[in-house]
Design an enzyme around this catalytic site. Structure first.
Site, short mmCIF file in Angstrom:
data_model
loop_
_atom_site.label_atom_id
_atom_site.label_comp_id
_atom_site.label_asym_id
_atom_site.label_seq_id
_atom_site.Cartn_x
_atom_site.Cartn_y
_atom_site.Cartn_z
N GLN A 173 -4.61 -0.87 9.58
CA GLN A 173 -4.63 -2.76 9.00
C GLN A 173 -5.47 -3.61 9.79
O GLN A 173 -5.01 -3.41 11.50
CB GLN A 173 -3.22 -3.45 8.85
CG GLN A 173 -2.97 -4.22 8.04
CD GLN A 173 -4.14 -4.46 6.56
OE1 GLN A 173 -3.70 -3.33 5.90
NE2 GLN A 173 -3.98 -5.45 6.06
N LYS A 197 0.78 -1.02 -0.06
CA LYS A 197 0.12 -0.12 -0.32
C LYS A 197 1.33 1.49 -0.29
O LYS A 197 0.80 2.18 -0.82
CB LYS A 197 -1.35 0.17 0.77
CG LYS A 197 -2.02 -0.83 1.04
CD LYS A 197 -2.94 -1.32 2.47
CE LYS A 197 -3.89 -2.16 2.28
NZ LYS A 197 -4.61 -2.68 3.41
N ASP A 245 -10.86 3.27 4.26
CA ASP A 245 -11.80 1.68 4.07
C ASP A 245 -12.88 1.36 3.98
O ASP A 245 -13.18 0.67 3.93
CB ASP A 245 -11.22 1.31 5.04
CG ASP A 245 -9.14 0.38 5.15
OD1 ASP A 245 -9.84 -0.29 4.00
OD2 ASP A 245 -9.65 -0.07 6.69
N1 GUN Z 1 -7.08 -6.90 6.33
C1 GUN Z 1 -7.13 -7.54 5.11
N2 GUN Z 1 -8.41 -6.59 4.23
C2 GUN Z 1 -8.09 -5.14 4.83
C3 GUN Z 1 -8.50 -4.58 4.44
O1 GUN Z 1 -9.13 -4.20 3.26
N3 GUN Z 1 -8.60 -2.98 5.30
C4 GUN Z 1 -7.68 -3.46 6.24
N4 GUN Z 1 -7.75 -1.72 6.67
N5 GUN Z 1 -7.38 -4.08 7.35
C5 GUN Z 1 -8.15 -5.46 6.13
#
Ligand code: GUN
Length: 305
Positions: free
Chosen positions: A99, A55, A122
């Site tokens: 995350q 990311k 998100d």
């Molecule tokens: N963990 C797995 N997929 C995601 C996501 O799309 N966003 C976040 N913040 N954590 C994740």
């Protein structure tokens, strides 16, 4: 029999990221704004570390600012929330991502509720989820947005299609079922207690599987000509090639890909299908959030000479 078209999520995501990079450059030139994305990682989960690294790389590659925050596994929920509050108030930060999963001693819902909804790239805050359900403008969740983009690219208009979503997670299945409903699909949301999953598959024009069970969805369940989106990311051990007795790691989806190829009209591969789209949509949300916070509309793609 014709073989299914393989939907190239990697290429589609790259095209979207290029558009985002152009718009980001215009935003900087016309308004002096550089979108900033803060990502918080708690602990040392290996998969999460990889996601967060990817990311950050993608964020800087489109000309945005990336702010990484690494907290130790034993951090208290209060400490984490204090950091979220600090980022809520930081004008350089337009998007905040915590995350998941968080360590077991934390309450994920309580933490996510502290991210200001305007920076919730998100799309997990209850205010954004509520707006999504009501069909109001919002920051939508990234993986379902990416899936929708792939479906529209493949099928065009989704009006009236029967869509089966397998898996009812808050991150993928539940919001996707709402988004497909908003696109005029007739949606079934299946899960671990669904009685006859094969029968549900047999009548679906679109199947999206997000359950994390390696190759559980069989080709013979799929209606001929259906479009299949595989969200599963499953690490399995398979025998080494050439008859050796060793094993190697392989990444597979939820769908028996080779079986599905002979039945479906189109299918996403794993890897290279949905995965790259999630990051592209995260960048799109960050750009959108930066514009919303500045009270301006999304810029054109061409920076002025
Ligand atoms: N963990 C797995 N997929 C995601 C996501 O799309 N966003 C976040 N913040 N954590 C994740």
């Amino acid at each position: 029999m014709t073989r299914a078209r393989i939907i190239d999520g990697k290429a589609i995501a790259a095209k979207i990221r290029n558009h985002i990079a152009l718009k980001t450059a215009t935003l900087a030139q016309k308004h002096g704004i550089t979108p900033g994305l803060a990502v918080i990682l708690v602990g040392e989960n290996m998969a999460s570390q990889t996601y967060v690294r990817n990311k950050a790389r993608a964020t800087t590659a489109v000309g945005m600012e990336s702010f990484g925050h690494l907290l130790p596994e034993e951090t208290t929920q209060e400490n984490l929330i204090a950091l979220v509050h600090k980022l809520n108030a930081d004008a350089r930060v337009h998007g905040i991502l915590v995350q998941l999963p968080l360590p077991g001693h934390m309450n994920e819902a309580a933490v996510l509720a502290e991210v200001t909804p305007e920076k919730d790239v998100d799309g997990f805050h209850f205010a954004n989820v509520g707006k999504l359900v009501l069909g109001l403008p919002c920051l939508p969740p990234c993986t379902p947005s990416g899936i929708l983009a792939l479906l529209k690219e493949t099928l065009g208009n989704l009006d009236g299609l029967r869509a089966l979503v397998i898996g009812r997670s808050n991150i993928v299945g539940k919001p996707l079922s709402i988004m497909l409903t908003n696109e005029n699909c007739t949606v079934t949301l299946a899960h671990s207690k669904t009685r006859n999953i094969a029968a549900e598959c047999a009548r679906a024009d679109i199947i999206v599987s997000a359950v994390g069970k390696p190759e559980f969805l069989r080709g013979e369940w799929i209606k001929p000509g259906a479009t299949v989106i595989d969200v599963g990311i499953n690490h399995v051990l398979v025998p080494e090639d050439a008859g050796g007795d060793g094993e190697k790691k392989k990444l597979v989806g939820d769908v028996c890909f080779n079986e599905a190829l002979d039945v479906a009209k189109a299918i996403t591969p794993v890897p290279g299908g949905v995965g790259p789209m999630t990051i592209a949509m995260l960048l799109e949300n960050t750009l959108k959030a930066a514009c919303m916070q500045a009270g301006i509309s999304l810029p054109e793609e061409d920076p002025q000479p």
